[in-house]
Design a protein around this motif. Sequence first.
Motif, mmCIF file in Angstrom:
data_model
loop_
_atom_site.group_PDB
_atom_site.id
_atom_site.type_symbol
_atom_site.label_atom_id
_atom_site.label_comp_id
_atom_site.label_asym_id
_atom_site.label_seq_id
_atom_site.Cartn_x
_atom_site.Cartn_y
_atom_site.Cartn_z
ATOM 1 N N ILE A 1 33.336 30.569 42.339
ATOM 2 C CA ILE A 1 34.441 31.181 42.875
ATOM 3 C C ILE A 1 33.834 31.258 44.590
ATOM 4 C CG2 ILE A 1 35.702 33.021 43.159
ATOM 5 C CD1 ILE A 1 36.323 31.389 40.699
ATOM 6 N N LEU A 2 34.620 30.709 45.345
ATOM 7 C CA LEU A 2 34.497 30.958 46.700
ATOM 8 C C LEU A 2 35.468 31.817 47.203
ATOM 9 C CD1 LEU A 2 32.858 30.296 49.317
ATOM 10 C CD2 LEU A 2 34.471 28.439 49.500
ATOM 11 N N SER A 3 35.263 33.126 47.179
ATOM 12 C CA SER A 3 36.161 34.186 47.460
ATOM 13 C C SER A 3 36.259 34.664 49.244
ATOM 14 C CB SER A 3 35.626 35.546 47.099
ATOM 15 O OG SER A 3 36.331 36.550 47.440
ATOM 16 N N ILE A 4 37.459 34.381 49.742
ATOM 17 C CA ILE A 4 37.415 34.579 51.320
ATOM 18 C C ILE A 4 38.307 35.626 51.620
ATOM 19 C CG2 ILE A 4 38.255 33.573 53.362
ATOM 20 C CD1 ILE A 4 36.415 31.673 51.787
ATOM 21 N N GLY A 5 37.618 36.891 52.075
ATOM 22 C CA GLY A 5 38.332 38.062 52.587
ATOM 23 C C GLY A 5 38.889 38.838 51.527
ATOM 24 N N SER A 6 37.760 39.232 50.326
ATOM 25 C CA SER A 6 38.409 39.916 49.208
ATOM 26 C C SER A 6 38.624 41.423 49.421
ATOM 27 C CB SER A 6 37.300 39.508 48.164
ATOM 28 O OG SER A 6 37.633 40.645 46.960
ATOM 29 N N LEU A 7 39.503 41.788 48.606
ATOM 30 C CA LEU A 7 39.547 43.330 48.772
ATOM 31 C C LEU A 7 39.945 43.749 47.261
ATOM 32 C CD1 LEU A 7 41.654 44.503 51.764
ATOM 33 C CD2 LEU A 7 39.748 45.633 50.866
ATOM 34 N N LYS A 8 39.008 44.278 46.459
ATOM 35 C CA LYS A 8 39.151 44.451 45.133
ATOM 36 C C LYS A 8 39.674 45.649 44.737
ATOM 37 C CE LYS A 8 36.006 40.551 44.196
ATOM 38 N NZ LYS A 8 34.757 40.348 43.437
ATOM 39 N N SER A 9 40.904 46.104 45.164
ATOM 40 C CA SER A 9 41.223 47.378 44.925
ATOM 41 C C SER A 9 41.919 47.298 43.312
ATOM 42 C CB SER A 9 42.540 47.888 45.646
ATOM 43 O OG SER A 9 43.521 46.998 45.958
ATOM 44 N N ASP A 10 42.257 48.477 43.038
ATOM 45 C CA ASP A 10 42.756 48.626 41.637
ATOM 46 C C ASP A 10 44.086 47.479 41.273
ATOM 47 O OD1 ASP A 10 44.275 50.287 42.906
ATOM 48 O OD2 ASP A 10 44.362 51.937 41.514
ATOM 49 N N PHE A 11 44.981 47.803 42.067
ATOM 50 C CA PHE A 11 46.344 46.899 42.201
ATOM 51 C C PHE A 11 46.098 45.389 42.480
ATOM 52 C CE2 PHE A 11 49.965 50.310 41.824
ATOM 53 C CZ PHE A 11 49.289 50.936 40.741
ATOM 54 N N ASN A 12 45.116 45.309 43.222
ATOM 55 C CA ASN A 12 44.737 43.974 43.729
ATOM 56 C C ASN A 12 44.011 43.080 42.841
ATOM 57 O OD1 ASN A 12 45.630 42.281 46.010
ATOM 58 N ND2 ASN A 12 43.317 42.347 46.671
ATOM 59 N N SER A 13 43.490 43.896 41.804
ATOM 60 C CA SER A 13 42.504 43.023 41.198
ATOM 61 C C SER A 13 42.880 43.358 39.402
ATOM 62 C CB SER A 13 41.127 43.569 41.112
ATOM 63 O OG SER A 13 40.898 44.894 40.850
ATOM 64 N N GLY A 14 44.057 43.772 39.110
ATOM 65 C CA GLY A 14 44.455 43.782 37.826
ATOM 66 C C GLY A 14 43.614 44.842 37.299
ATOM 67 N N ASN A 15 43.530 46.312 38.086
ATOM 68 C CA ASN A 15 42.755 47.265 37.475
ATOM 69 C C ASN A 15 41.108 46.913 37.143
ATOM 70 O OD1 ASN A 15 43.878 50.017 37.471
ATOM 71 N ND2 ASN A 15 42.798 50.193 35.258
#
Length: 596
Positions: A313-327
């Motif tokens: 996985i090449l993740s670009i600009g990730s923000l892994k908050s709860d609602f942004n990552s399916g909890n």
Amino acid sequence: MLAATEKALEAEMNRLKLAVKTLQGEDKSEEIYIGSYLLARLEELGVTSMFGVPGDFNLGFLDLVEDHPTIDWVGNCNELNASYAADGYARVKQGSVGVLLTTFGVGELSAMNGMAGAFSEMVPMVHIAGVPSLRQQATKPMLHHTLGDGRFDAYIKAAEQFTYSQAILTNTVSAGAEIDRVLSDCVIKGRPVYITLPTDLAYAKISSDRLKIPLPRHPSPNNADVESFVIDEIVKQIAEADGDVVVIADACAIRHDAIDELKDLLYKTGYPVYCAPMGKSAIDETYERYGGIYVGSISRPEIKEKVESAKLILSIGSLKSDFNSGNFTYSIPTTRTIELHSHWTNIKYAEFPNIGMKQLLPKLTARLEGGKAKALQLEVPRFDAHVPQETDDIISQAWFWPRMSKFFEPKDVVIAETGTSSFGILDVPLPKDSVFLSQILWGSIGWTVGSTLGAALAAKDCNLNRTILFVGDGSLQLTVQELSTMLRKGLKPIIFVLNNSGYTIERFLHGKERKYNDIVNWKWTGLLEVLGDLDGTLSKSYTVNNKSELTELLENPKFAAAEVLQLVEVMMPKHDAPRALQVQAELSGKTNQYAL
């Protein structure tokens, strides 16, 4: 257009030139008011609208704003709405900033929630606070808007919690340098900043000499040796994955001006690409290699399978908050992940500070484009919206969102309120060159109303199409006054008010039948007359009770043309919610389980 590295070098040169100016002292031959200097720098950043509320500590500066040839004073109903408007303006007008002006104490504290949201979601905003004179700050009289105990710095301390940097202007010697410093921080870091402008400094004169040097607007260049090592390592990891690579684009690619570089990577490599919710519209959703929204366990099954089965996985600009990552339900181990961020890069468990994605991406693309044929062998599920064939005429959430997707046009600005709207729209594609706004991390209900004002003004500057807002009846009641500002400024958004009798997202989180999630029902179709359209020429209002009425309205060419501000009350079931919201609420309910 200069390459990212060349822009970084140019910015570094300007930083050095400004530092030399500060050390040399400034030529006094061409002087300018400090207030005018600040406006000149904002004009340089492309600002054409300033939001806020007048107050006695900013009125003198406001004279300069009102007389400025290119910056328009918008004026808002309250400071909170003004901060939301500045946020929406900055999100749509990439490369510029949102500007908010308040008065001391009461005004700036009212705006603080909006500033915190901008900090949380990395939005470049400038908060200018008109404050008492330097003499008053020194003698500390019991002025109005103070706490009555002599703590004139209390609001500065509050602002420090929600802004990246602060310029507390105290003299003419350093004022220009301080303004330049925080405005550069605002653009480069993608965070709000705070400037105090004392009443006796707004018209104090300083040299205009610094204005000849452009503000630095790009981060310092990556260390060439470390960057080269990082690129070699990423290329090695991709080779070991035999080209089985999936890209996930997220919010920071938008916020930190890396969209062009990201798109170039995607088009030249052919890698499948998905977006996190906060990254929606970062990628053209009609692009054949775009697969939709990945949000952990909430994702559509075909999306979840494709993303989580990839070797890398090449993740670009990730923000892994709860609602942004399916909890926090990303099922992707660190050992299969490379993350590119604004100011650092992660390769599996190794972190490389100060290696930013904007400069790294073009060089990485040049190394990878030879593998496109292999990447194109990876199947990408088509991201479509299918309108379900329901037997009744009730406007369900499952029917509404895919039906709305047929109404959208290229270059529309689509804004979704926290709750049913932000979750419902995830599963439907937007047309080419659309812009999507939602406040998924901070999640302040009512944010979209002020944001729509700022977004609509920015959309005019950027030659975009219609501005379309989806907001719940509960959320709209928090910030409804700003509809009057939209009418006064001649803006023509289409506002869909989802009337489901209260706070639906809260009902699904907790208290489904509780009275605290109910609201008083307003006469929504009478609202715009009260708020300024006295003769009915500036707006139109509608209520749609069923699928047939909504379909008829959406297919009306005059309605679609958006020639006036339009409000549509959409009657929906009280206990209905989009699929993604129901799953998220179930996950959040387990996490936030109340002990009984």
